[in-house]
Design an enzyme around this catalytic site. Structure first.
Site, short mmCIF file in Angstrom:
data_model
loop_
_atom_site.label_atom_id
_atom_site.label_comp_id
_atom_site.label_asym_id
_atom_site.label_seq_id
_atom_site.Cartn_x
_atom_site.Cartn_y
_atom_site.Cartn_z
CG HIS A 72 0.59 1.83 -9.08
ND1 HIS A 72 0.53 3.05 -8.89
CD2 HIS A 72 -0.54 1.36 -9.67
CE1 HIS A 72 -0.78 3.24 -9.03
NE2 HIS A 72 -1.45 2.28 -9.58
CE1 TYR A 201 4.42 7.99 -3.02
CE2 TYR A 201 4.16 8.85 -0.69
CZ TYR A 201 4.12 7.77 -1.74
OH TYR A 201 3.74 6.65 -1.13
N PRO A 293 2.65 7.41 7.53
CG PRO A 293 0.70 8.54 6.91
CD PRO A 293 1.73 8.26 8.03
CE LYS A 297 7.97 0.11 2.62
NZ LYS A 297 7.85 -0.57 1.36
CE1 TYR A 385 6.08 4.21 -1.78
CE2 TYR A 385 5.44 2.90 -3.41
CZ TYR A 385 4.84 3.73 -2.84
OH TYR A 385 3.83 4.46 -2.87
C1 PHB Z 1 -3.26 5.54 0.15
O1 PHB Z 1 -3.44 5.19 -1.14
O2 PHB Z 1 -3.77 5.66 0.86
C2 PHB Z 1 -1.64 5.87 0.56
C3 PHB Z 1 -0.51 5.60 -0.68
C4 PHB Z 1 0.52 5.82 -0.40
C5 PHB Z 1 0.91 6.14 1.07
C6 PHB Z 1 -0.03 6.30 1.95
C7 PHB Z 1 -1.32 5.99 1.67
O3 PHB Z 1 2.35 6.55 1.37
#
Ligand code: PHB
Ligand code: APR
Length: 395
Positions: A72, A201, A293, A297, A385
């Site tokens: 990505h 997000y 989460p 990280k 990130y």
């Molecule tokens: C996930 O795909 O499980 C995932 C992706 C991004 C995050 C947390 C979990 O910030």
């Protein structure tokens, strides 16, 4: 039994450490409480920083990752019905992240360790570390009802947040710092093709939501919920309705529904144990720290610890140096705290806080506005990130 490094826990931290040590000719034994099936199917996070993916590739673990991992180059942040792209690659000098489930990393590591003749003991019950404050560390455990003992030079506590190694530190040796959040994540895995390529997000007045994926057929989704939420209150229809509402901010984009394969609640907390070592016992990964989460990280930080620990153990065995081992905790904690800061920052930026008054809500909106419209702010987000540069011991 005897080995050089006794490792507790077959998560990403313990398995990768065993793999890195093996490549340097250092022997280890991994003791894991659960069975193999369990650790290979535990659904966890799934975003690899650039440096994590590079390390896996450089150490011979890139085959399936290159085939199935999804690279990505950006993520999206949705605020008040508008989506804004963060061009991760463009803002970070070309770095990317790879979406590849943590349990896939674990499967690859187990396959590789076993192919290399590694000693992995699943269903090791009542593991007990001992002697690590002196010169003769050991691990004892029960196997098929029989008590066994492994003598070793060092113990690596890679046994996660609920493991036995951190509670085995001498009383008063370590300080535990933590912060809890007034919400949790309800996560689902759905058999539905991801409706778009990049993660979203979403900040929404009803709470945060995250759109992610595991493969071209599987979508991974999360919703902010109460910390003591009961899954029984969340029939599938309610979950989808809430996801549509929070994620479909811009006209034209529709989340694709499909059978829900798995549902779960993830608690949110920040936690650090300082120092991460005592004598000949070294903690790595979730055993030493937890991040919420939101910044994706957890696994990356576990990998970063193990990288430092493997380098320090290799310097010990090859060059009789113990300075890197002595500096292990301090070296790791520099990164740990930066990653804690980023994970906390993403969390406070994107969630709905029940305790916020109007002033708090306005500040949050202003910060979101700033992040999506300022290149400097987006660059900082992108830098963190994709993963901060790895600083080896002593740097
Ligand atoms: C996930 O795909 O499980 C995932 C992706 C991004 C995050 C947390 C979990 O910030
Ligand atoms: N004895 C033996 N094994 C144990 C014990 C014990 N007493 N306690 C826990 N374990 C095992 C667990 O069953 C698990 O397989 O230790 C392993 C720890 O693995 P993880 O929890 O995956 O931790 P870690 O390897 O540090 O990886 C961190 O995992 O929780 C996620 O978000 C986190 O992505 C991050 C990653």
């Amino acid at each position: 039994m005897r080995t050089q490094v006794g490792i507790v826990g077959a998560g990403p931290a313990g398995l990768l450490l065993s793999h890195l040590l093996h490549r340097a000719g250092i022997a280890s034994v991994v003791l894991e409480r659960q069975n193999r099936e369990h650790v290979e199917h535990r659904i966890r996070a799934g975003v690899l920083e650039q440096g994590t993916a590079e390390l896996l590739r450089a150490t011979g673990l890139g085959q399936r990752l290159d085939r199935e991992g999804m690279v990505h180059r950006g993520i999206e942040i949705a605020v008040r019905a508008r989506r804004h792209r963060i061009d991760l690659a463009g803002l970070s000098g070309g770095k990317t992240v790879t979406v590849y489930g943590q349990h896939e990393v674990v499967k690859d590591l187990i396959d590789r360790r076993l192919a290399d003749g590694g000693d992995l003991r699943f269903e090791a019950e009542e593991v007990q570390p001992a002697g690590f404050l002196g010169e003769t560390p050991s691990l004892s455990w029960s196997e098929h009802g029989e008590r066994r003992e492994l003598r070793c030079d060092f113990i690596a506590g890679c046994d996660g947040f609920h493991g036995i190694c951190r509670p085995s530190l001498p009383a008063g040796h370590a300080t535990e710092l933590d912060r809890s959040y007034p919400f949790a994540w309800l996560g689902i895995l759905a058999e539905a093709p991801p409706a778009q390529e990049e993660l979203i997000y979403a900040h929404h007045p009803d709470g945060f939501a995250l759109f992610s994926m595991r493969s071209p057929q599987i979508t991974r989704l999360y919703l902010q919920c109460d910390p003591d939420e009961d899954l029984a209150n969340w029939p599938d229809r309610r979950i989808w309705d809430e996801l549509h509402k929070r994620l479909e901010s811009d006209g034209g984009w529709h989340l694709k529904e499909g059978p829900i394969l798995q549902k779960g609640i993830t608690a949110m907390r920040s936690f650090v144990c300082e120092p991460m070592q005592a004598g000949r016992l070294f903690l790595a990964g979730d055993a030493a720290h937890i991040v919420p989460p939101t910044g994706a990280k957890g696994m990356n930080l576990a990998v970063a610890d193990v990288r430092v620990l493997a380098a320090a153990l290799i310097a010990y065995y090859r060059e009789s140096r113990d300075d890197l081992l002595a500096a292990y905790s301090a070296t790791c904690l520099r990164r740990v705290w930066k990653v804690q800061r980023f994970s906390w920052w993403m969390t406070q930026l994107l969630h709905r806080f029940p305790e916020h008054d109007a002033f708090g809500r306005h500040l949050q909106q202003a910060e979101l506005d700033y992040v999506v419209h300022s290149e400097a702010a987006r660059r900082s987000l992108a830098e963190n990130y994709v993963g901060l540069p790895f600083e080896g011991a002593g740097e």
